[in-house]
Design a protein around this motif. Structure first.
Motif, PDB file in Angstrom:
ATOM      1  N   ASP A  36       0.846  -1.192   0.000  1.00  0.00           N
ATOM      2  CA  ASP A  36       0.000   0.000   0.000  1.00  0.00           C
ATOM      3  C   ASP A  36       0.882   1.243   0.000  1.00  0.00           C
ATOM      4  N   ILE A  37       0.323   2.309  -0.529  1.00  0.00           N
ATOM      5  CA  ILE A  37       0.955   3.626  -0.445  1.00  0.00           C
ATOM      6  C   ILE A  37      -0.161   4.668  -0.502  1.00  0.00           C
ATOM      7  N   VAL A  38      -0.070   5.633   0.397  1.00  0.00           N
ATOM      8  CA  VAL A  38      -1.023   6.749   0.370  1.00  0.00           C
ATOM      9  C   VAL A  38      -0.225   8.042   0.486  1.00  0.00           C
ATOM     10  N   ARG A  39      -0.792   9.092  -0.082  1.00  0.00           N
ATOM     11  CA  ARG A  39      -0.175  10.409   0.029  1.00  0.00           C
ATOM     12  C   ARG A  39      -1.232  11.413   0.489  1.00  0.00           C
ATOM     13  N   GLU A  40      -0.994  11.985   1.629  1.00  0.00           N
ATOM     14  CA  GLU A  40      -1.810  13.021   2.254  1.00  0.00           C
ATOM     15  C   GLU A  40      -3.167  12.529   2.723  1.00  0.00           C
ATOM     16  N   LYS A  41      -3.870  11.743   1.911  1.00  0.00           N
ATOM     17  CA  LYS A  41      -5.192  11.238   2.302  1.00  0.00           C
ATOM     18  C   LYS A  41      -5.261   9.749   2.010  1.00  0.00           C
ATOM     19  N   GLY A  42      -6.067   9.063   2.795  1.00  0.00           N
ATOM     20  CA  GLY A  42      -6.249   7.636   2.602  1.00  0.00           C
ATOM     21  C   GLY A  42      -5.871   6.872   3.863  1.00  0.00           C
ATOM     22  N   ILE A  43      -6.301   5.640   3.895  1.00  0.00           N
ATOM     23  CA  ILE A  43      -6.057   4.787   5.056  1.00  0.00           C
ATOM     24  C   ILE A  43      -5.235   3.583   4.617  1.00  0.00           C
ATOM     25  N   VAL A  44      -4.187   3.292   5.380  1.00  0.00           N
ATOM     26  CA  VAL A  44      -3.395   2.090   5.145  1.00  0.00           C
ATOM     27  C   VAL A  44      -3.622   1.139   6.311  1.00  0.00           C
ATOM     28  N   THR A  45      -3.608  -0.151   5.988  1.00  0.00           N
ATOM     29  CA  THR A  45      -3.853  -1.179   6.989  1.00  0.00           C
ATOM     30  C   THR A  45      -2.709  -2.176   6.977  1.00  0.00           C
ATOM     31  N   SER A  46      -2.333  -2.606   8.153  1.00  0.00           N
ATOM     32  CA  SER A  46      -1.261  -3.588   8.301  1.00  0.00           C
ATOM     33  C   SER A  46      -1.725  -4.959   7.833  1.00  0.00           C
ATOM     34  N   THR A  47      -0.792  -5.715   7.253  1.00  0.00           N
ATOM     35  CA  THR A  47      -1.099  -7.102   6.882  1.00  0.00           C
ATOM     36  C   THR A  47      -0.803  -8.058   8.033  1.00  0.00           C
ATOM     37  N   VAL A  48       0.076  -7.665   8.967  1.00  0.00           N
ATOM     38  CA  VAL A  48       0.414  -8.542  10.093  1.00  0.00           C
ATOM     39  C   VAL A  48      -0.376  -8.206  11.354  1.00  0.00           C
ATOM     40  N   LEU A  49      -0.878  -6.984  11.433  1.00  0.00           N
ATOM     41  CA  LEU A  49      -1.751  -6.556  12.537  1.00  0.00           C
ATOM     42  C   LEU A  49      -3.023  -6.001  11.916  1.00  0.00           C
ATOM     43  N   PRO A  50      -3.955  -6.873  11.531  1.00  0.00           N
ATOM     44  CA  PRO A  50      -5.126  -6.435  10.753  1.00  0.00           C
ATOM     45  C   PRO A  50      -5.976  -5.348  11.421  1.00  0.00           C
ATOM     46  N   ASP A  51      -5.867  -5.193  12.743  1.00  0.00           N
ATOM     47  CA  ASP A  51      -6.638  -4.156  13.431  1.00  0.00           C
ATOM     48  C   ASP A  51      -5.899  -2.817  13.458  1.00  0.00           C
ATOM     49  N   PHE A  52      -4.693  -2.769  12.888  1.00  0.00           N
ATOM     50  CA  PHE A  52      -3.914  -1.532  12.871  1.00  0.00           C
ATOM     51  C   PHE A  52      -4.040  -0.872  11.513  1.00  0.00           C
ATOM     52  N   SER A  53      -4.675   0.292  11.508  1.00  0.00           N
ATOM     53  CA  SER A  53      -4.770   1.082  10.286  1.00  0.00           C
ATOM     54  C   SER A  53      -4.515   2.541  10.642  1.00  0.00           C
ATOM     55  N   VAL A  54      -3.991   3.266   9.673  1.00  0.00           N
ATOM     56  CA  VAL A  54      -3.613   4.657   9.904  1.00  0.00           C
ATOM     57  C   VAL A  54      -4.245   5.530   8.835  1.00  0.00           C
ATOM     58  N   ASP A  55      -4.890   6.590   9.282  1.00  0.00           N
ATOM     59  CA  ASP A  55      -5.471   7.598   8.406  1.00  0.00           C
ATOM     60  C   ASP A  55      -4.396   8.658   8.169  1.00  0.00           C
ATOM     61  N   ALA A  56      -3.906   8.744   6.946  1.00  0.00           N
ATOM     62  CA  ALA A  56      -2.790   9.649   6.628  1.00  0.00           C
ATOM     63  C   ALA A  56      -3.128  11.103   6.952  1.00  0.00           C
ATOM     64  N   GLU A  57      -4.340  11.517   6.654  1.00  0.00           N
ATOM     65  CA  GLU A  57      -4.726  12.908   6.904  1.00  0.00           C
ATOM     66  C   GLU A  57      -4.610  13.244   8.405  1.00  0.00           C
ATOM     67  N   LYS A  58      -5.053  12.343   9.259  1.00  0.00           N
ATOM     68  CA  LYS A  58      -4.949  12.572  10.698  1.00  0.00           C
ATOM     69  C   LYS A  58      -3.505  12.474  11.189  1.00  0.00           C
ATOM     70  N   LEU A  59      -2.753  11.528  10.635  1.00  0.00           N
ATOM     71  CA  LEU A  59      -1.366  11.364  11.052  1.00  0.00           C
ATOM     72  C   LEU A  59      -0.539  12.604  10.758  1.00  0.00           C
ATOM     73  N   PHE A  60      -0.702  13.170   9.572  1.00  0.00           N
ATOM     74  CA  PHE A  60       0.134  14.288   9.135  1.00  0.00           C
ATOM     75  C   PHE A  60      -0.405  15.669   9.521  1.00  0.00           C
ATOM     76  N   GLN A  61      -1.540  15.730  10.225  1.00  0.00           N
ATOM     77  CA  GLN A  61      -2.072  17.037  10.597  1.00  0.00           C
ATOM     78  C   GLN A  61      -1.109  17.738  11.546  1.00  0.00           C
ATOM     79  N   GLN A  62      -1.034  19.051  11.389  1.00  0.00           N
ATOM     80  CA  GLN A  62      -0.122  19.842  12.238  1.00  0.00           C
ATOM     81  C   GLN A  62      -0.703  20.006  13.576  1.00  0.00           C
TER      82      GLN A  62
END
Length: 188
Positions: free
Chosen positions: A162-188
């Motif tokens: 997976d790859i996202v830039r600025e927006k979108g959600i990525v999910t782990s393949t080894v920890l299926p309950d772990f996902s990251v929202d890029a917009e929230k992660l990169f907010q100032q």
């Protein structure tokens, strides 16, 4: 970035060097690498990811370890010594844990790129983690606001999952309950 040395350094000498400095130093087959001090953005991203992983794994067999924490990569089929300091390490096989470090291959590693260490994280560490069997490797790039996820395939090679830039959600393949929202992660 590696320290300028004309000759390779022994693992013993590396540990002596670390005792004499506050710098974060890594060791790969006799070469000493100096990690840059983390920026405010780097620390912000690291804390957000660590908190999310900690909360997710609190009642799990896995555990997250933020930097600075030594990982001595180990594989009986690969010669040489490697001591790295990933930004975040998720360890599910705790048999390699001791009071000072983890010896083995973490289940998942997240590195947050700094301007001065891009090649180290994107090339050197990607190949190193793949060779040692780190099942999943995330590269978080605050310079481009991207998250790249690599996972080992059946041939023990990394595939970009997976790859996202600025927006979108990525999910782990080894920890299926772990996902990251890029917009929230990169907010100032």
């Amino acid at each position: 970035m590696s320290l300028p040395n004309e000759e390779l350094v022994s693992l013993k000498k590396f540990y002596q060097m670390r005792e004499q400095t506050d710098q974060l130093l890594e060791y790969i087959d006799g070469v000493v690498y100096m990690s840059p001090s983390p920026s405010t953005v780097h620390q912000r991203l690291s804390m957000r990811l660590a908190a999310q992983l900690y909360n997710l794994l609190e009642s799990d067999d896995c555990e997250v370890f933020p930097a600075p924490f030594d990982v001595k990569l180990s594989n009986e089929n690969i010669p040489g010594d490697k001591v790295v300091i990933p930004d975040l390490s998720v360890i599910c096989d705790k048999s390699g844990l001791d009071d000072q470090q983890y010896t083995g291959a973490p289940t998942m590693i997240i590195e947050i790129i700094s301007p001065s260490n891009q090649a180290h994280d994107l090339i050197t560490k990607l190949n190193l983690y793949m060779q040692y069997g780190v099942k999943e490797y995330w590269i978080v790039n605050p310079l481009l606001n991207t998250i790249m996820v690599y996972a080992l395939n059946e041939k023990a090679k990394y595939e970009q999952k997976d790859i996202v830039r600025e927006k979108g959600i990525v999910t782990s393949t080894v920890l299926p309950d772990f996902s990251v929202d890029a917009e929230k992660l990169f907010q100032q």
